[in-house]
Design a protein around this motif. Sequence first.
Motif, PDB file in Angstrom:
ATOM      1  N   MET A 142       7.456  12.896  10.236  1.00  0.00           N
ATOM      2  CA  MET A 142       7.810  12.043   9.652  1.00  0.00           C
ATOM      3  C   MET A 142       6.003  12.336   8.447  1.00  0.00           C
ATOM      4  O   MET A 142       4.680  12.477   8.953  1.00  0.00           O
ATOM      5  N   LEU A 143       6.707  11.937   7.267  1.00  0.00           N
ATOM      6  CA  LEU A 143       5.544  11.729   6.126  1.00  0.00           C
ATOM      7  C   LEU A 143       5.657  10.308   5.809  1.00  0.00           C
ATOM      8  O   LEU A 143       6.597   9.730   5.230  1.00  0.00           O
ATOM      9  N   ILE A 144       4.370  10.096   5.231  1.00  0.00           N
ATOM     10  CA  ILE A 144       3.734   8.666   5.207  1.00  0.00           C
ATOM     11  C   ILE A 144       2.853   8.479   4.239  1.00  0.00           C
ATOM     12  O   ILE A 144       2.102   9.764   3.958  1.00  0.00           O
ATOM     13  N   GLY A 145       3.495   8.123   2.955  1.00  0.00           N
ATOM     14  CA  GLY A 145       2.229   8.076   1.933  1.00  0.00           C
ATOM     15  C   GLY A 145       1.485   7.033   1.530  1.00  0.00           C
ATOM     16  O   GLY A 145       1.601   5.720   2.336  1.00  0.00           O
ATOM     17  N   TYR A 146       0.160   6.702   1.181  1.00  0.00           N
ATOM     18  CA  TYR A 146      -0.546   6.176   1.239  1.00  0.00           C
ATOM     19  C   TYR A 146      -1.055   5.984  -0.404  1.00  0.00           C
ATOM     20  O   TYR A 146      -1.877   7.119  -0.635  1.00  0.00           O
ATOM     21  N   MET A 147      -1.123   4.585  -1.167  1.00  0.00           N
ATOM     22  CA  MET A 147      -1.709   4.922  -2.628  1.00  0.00           C
ATOM     23  C   MET A 147      -2.999   3.349  -2.914  1.00  0.00           C
ATOM     24  O   MET A 147      -2.909   2.694  -1.925  1.00  0.00           O
ATOM     25  N   ARG A 148      -4.087   3.777  -3.608  1.00  0.00           N
ATOM     26  CA  ARG A 148      -4.308   2.500  -4.005  1.00  0.00           C
ATOM     27  C   ARG A 148      -4.930   2.878  -5.005  1.00  0.00           C
ATOM     28  O   ARG A 148      -5.288   3.882  -5.786  1.00  0.00           O
ATOM     29  N   VAL A 149      -4.914   1.496  -5.995  1.00  0.00           N
ATOM     30  CA  VAL A 149      -5.437   1.542  -6.863  1.00  0.00           C
ATOM     31  C   VAL A 149      -6.672   0.558  -7.252  1.00  0.00           C
ATOM     32  O   VAL A 149      -6.437  -0.739  -6.819  1.00  0.00           O
ATOM     33  N   SER A 150      -8.204   0.481  -7.816  1.00  0.00           N
ATOM     34  CA  SER A 150      -9.063  -0.136  -7.297  1.00  0.00           C
ATOM     35  C   SER A 150      -8.924  -1.756  -8.079  1.00  0.00           C
ATOM     36  O   SER A 150      -9.230  -2.462  -7.438  1.00  0.00           O
ATOM     37  N   LYS A 151      -8.350  -1.827  -9.327  1.00  0.00           N
ATOM     38  CA  LYS A 151      -8.062  -3.649  -9.985  1.00  0.00           C
ATOM     39  C   LYS A 151      -6.459  -4.108  -9.774  1.00  0.00           C
ATOM     40  O   LYS A 151      -5.366  -3.426  -8.978  1.00  0.00           O
ATOM     41  N   THR A 152      -7.192  -5.371  -9.220  1.00  0.00           N
ATOM     42  CA  THR A 152      -5.964  -6.941  -8.664  1.00  0.00           C
ATOM     43  C   THR A 152      -5.024  -6.862  -9.744  1.00  0.00           C
ATOM     44  O   THR A 152      -4.466  -7.597  -9.713  1.00  0.00           O
ATOM     45  N   ASP A 153      -5.944  -6.346 -11.709  1.00  0.00           N
ATOM     46  CA  ASP A 153      -5.462  -7.584 -12.518  1.00  0.00           C
ATOM     47  C   ASP A 153      -3.952  -6.763 -13.344  1.00  0.00           C
ATOM     48  O   ASP A 153      -3.617  -7.433 -14.535  1.00  0.00           O
ATOM     49  N   GLY A 154      -4.054  -5.990 -12.191  1.00  0.00           N
ATOM     50  CA  GLY A 154      -2.348  -5.386 -13.197  1.00  0.00           C
ATOM     51  C   GLY A 154      -2.825  -4.308 -13.960  1.00  0.00           C
ATOM     52  O   GLY A 154      -1.784  -3.748 -14.256  1.00  0.00           O
ATOM     53  N   SER A 155      -3.505  -4.035 -14.682  1.00  0.00           N
ATOM     54  CA  SER A 155      -4.073  -3.109 -15.000  1.00  0.00           C
ATOM     55  C   SER A 155      -4.468  -1.716 -15.379  1.00  0.00           C
ATOM     56  O   SER A 155      -4.234  -0.849 -15.854  1.00  0.00           O
ATOM     57  N   GLN A 156      -3.723  -1.803 -13.736  1.00  0.00           N
ATOM     58  CA  GLN A 156      -3.642  -0.623 -13.211  1.00  0.00           C
ATOM     59  C   GLN A 156      -2.230  -0.262 -13.171  1.00  0.00           C
ATOM     60  O   GLN A 156      -2.061  -1.108 -11.621  1.00  0.00           O
ATOM     61  N   SER A 157      -2.020   1.206 -12.812  1.00  0.00           N
ATOM     62  CA  SER A 157      -0.540   1.460 -11.575  1.00  0.00           C
ATOM     63  C   SER A 157      -0.825   2.463 -10.974  1.00  0.00           C
ATOM     64  O   SER A 157      -1.020   3.085 -11.012  1.00  0.00           O
ATOM     65  N   THR A 158      -0.014   2.119  -9.722  1.00  0.00           N
ATOM     66  CA  THR A 158       0.344   2.829  -8.902  1.00  0.00           C
ATOM     67  C   THR A 158       1.588   4.303  -9.583  1.00  0.00           C
ATOM     68  O   THR A 158       1.421   5.772  -8.363  1.00  0.00           O
ATOM     69  N   ASP A 159       2.140   4.403 -10.212  1.00  0.00           N
ATOM     70  CA  ASP A 159       3.750   5.378 -10.262  1.00  0.00           C
ATOM     71  C   ASP A 159       3.191   6.682 -10.963  1.00  0.00           C
ATOM     72  O   ASP A 159       4.268   7.479  -9.714  1.00  0.00           O
ATOM     73  N   LEU A 160       1.512   7.330 -10.847  1.00  0.00           N
ATOM     74  CA  LEU A 160       0.987   8.826 -10.663  1.00  0.00           C
ATOM     75  C   LEU A 160       1.568   8.632  -9.827  1.00  0.00           C
ATOM     76  O   LEU A 160       1.532   9.661  -9.111  1.00  0.00           O
ATOM     77  N   GLN A 161       0.623   7.689  -8.510  1.00  0.00           N
ATOM     78  CA  GLN A 161       0.782   8.212  -7.175  1.00  0.00           C
ATOM     79  C   GLN A 161       1.884   7.507  -6.741  1.00  0.00           C
ATOM     80  O   GLN A 161       2.091   9.273  -5.206  1.00  0.00           O
ATOM     81  N   ARG A 162       2.887   7.403  -6.697  1.00  0.00           N
ATOM     82  CA  ARG A 162       3.990   7.162  -5.880  1.00  0.00           C
ATOM     83  C   ARG A 162       4.862   8.119  -6.802  1.00  0.00           C
ATOM     84  O   ARG A 162       5.964   8.871  -5.327  1.00  0.00           O
ATOM     85  N   ASP A 163       4.785   9.036  -7.870  1.00  0.00           N
ATOM     86  CA  ASP A 163       5.852   9.745  -7.649  1.00  0.00           C
ATOM     87  C   ASP A 163       5.422  11.403  -7.364  1.00  0.00           C
ATOM     88  O   ASP A 163       6.758  12.100  -6.837  1.00  0.00           O
ATOM     89  N   ALA A 164       4.254  11.145  -7.426  1.00  0.00           N
ATOM     90  CA  ALA A 164       3.960  12.794  -6.324  1.00  0.00           C
ATOM     91  C   ALA A 164       4.264  12.744  -5.364  1.00  0.00           C
ATOM     92  O   ALA A 164       4.539  13.478  -4.059  1.00  0.00           O
ATOM     93  N   LEU A 165       4.323  11.606  -4.557  1.00  0.00           N
ATOM     94  CA  LEU A 165       4.785  10.947  -3.176  1.00  0.00           C
ATOM     95  C   LEU A 165       6.235  11.679  -3.160  1.00  0.00           C
ATOM     96  O   LEU A 165       5.781  11.811  -1.313  1.00  0.00           O
ATOM     97  N   LEU A 166       7.146  10.765  -4.002  1.00  0.00           N
ATOM     98  CA  LEU A 166       7.769  11.196  -3.288  1.00  0.00           C
ATOM     99  C   LEU A 166       8.376  12.412  -3.309  1.00  0.00           C
ATOM    100  O   LEU A 166       8.876  12.805  -3.056  1.00  0.00           O
ATOM    101  N   ALA A 167       7.546  13.078  -4.930  1.00  0.00           N
ATOM    102  CA  ALA A 167       7.559  14.616  -5.018  1.00  0.00           C
ATOM    103  C   ALA A 167       8.047  15.020  -3.883  1.00  0.00           C
ATOM    104  O   ALA A 167       8.128  16.465  -3.866  1.00  0.00           O
ATOM    105  N   ALA A 168       6.708  15.671  -2.827  1.00  0.00           N
ATOM    106  CA  ALA A 168       5.907  15.563  -2.449  1.00  0.00           C
ATOM    107  C   ALA A 168       7.119  15.419  -0.777  1.00  0.00           C
ATOM    108  O   ALA A 168       7.124  16.109   0.114  1.00  0.00           O
ATOM    109  N   GLY A 169       8.170  14.930  -0.531  1.00  0.00           N
ATOM    110  CA  GLY A 169       8.768  14.353   0.520  1.00  0.00           C
ATOM    111  C   GLY A 169       9.042  13.340   1.279  1.00  0.00           C
ATOM    112  O   GLY A 169       9.995  13.097   1.863  1.00  0.00           O
ATOM    113  N   VAL A 170       8.097  12.503   1.161  1.00  0.00           N
ATOM    114  CA  VAL A 170       7.970  10.682   1.266  1.00  0.00           C
ATOM    115  C   VAL A 170       8.905   9.767   0.840  1.00  0.00           C
ATOM    116  O   VAL A 170       9.278   9.956  -0.326  1.00  0.00           O
ATOM    117  N   ASP A 171       9.785   9.559   1.532  1.00  0.00           N
ATOM    118  CA  ASP A 171      10.723   8.346   1.787  1.00  0.00           C
ATOM    119  C   ASP A 171       9.956   6.629   0.869  1.00  0.00           C
ATOM    120  O   ASP A 171       8.981   6.428   2.003  1.00  0.00           O
TER     121      ASP A 171
END
Length: 204
Positions: free
Chosen positions: A1-30
């Motif tokens: 099973m493929l498991i994906g982990y994402m992280r951004v440094s700031k908690t104020d919403g100024s950074q997004s995990t969208d790019l990481q999420r798209d790459a992980l989904l494209a790699a086959g992560v549910d």
Amino acid sequence: MLIGYMRVSKTDGSQSTDLQRDALLAAGVDPSKLYEDHASGKEDDRPELASCLKGMNAGDTLLVWKLDRLGRDLRHLVNTVHNLTERGIGLKVLTGEGAAIDTTTASGKLVFGIFAALAEFERELISERTKAGLASARARGRKGGRPYKMTPAKVRLAMAAVGHKETKIGSLCEELGVTRQTLYRHVSPTGELRPDGKKLLKSK
């Protein structure tokens, strides 16, 4: 099973995990197998990473967008991957400088082995510098001394570096803190282990 982990440094919403999420989904992560933290890489408290690692089983593969999303530093990264490997879990990095790392393949394991050797070398170098500093203080300013001895981490690092055209042996010896004679007693000019090198690695 493929498991994906994402992280951004700031908690104020100024950074997004969208790019990481798209790459992980494209790699086959549910989508249901994605974990996300909003914390600095230096923070110990990353609850989603802890949950992610705890829930993985043998045969699973952890995917990260870039290597720096996973580890606080090289030492933490190496320890994390060693733990996963012992549990039969793989790691795959999708992009960036660590993109060659895929511990589910032989070549990927080799690349990560070099990372591990560097981490061990870093630990030993710090230890040796500390000991050298204490010795210098005791000697009240005495200069010089024998070069640092060869260690298993230095042997592995030398094996990875020697034989490449871009490697300058003089600079490598200076970085390792050993003489050229000591280096070649353990590793051949093509990076192959010599008897002293084999003996040192076997004794670890």
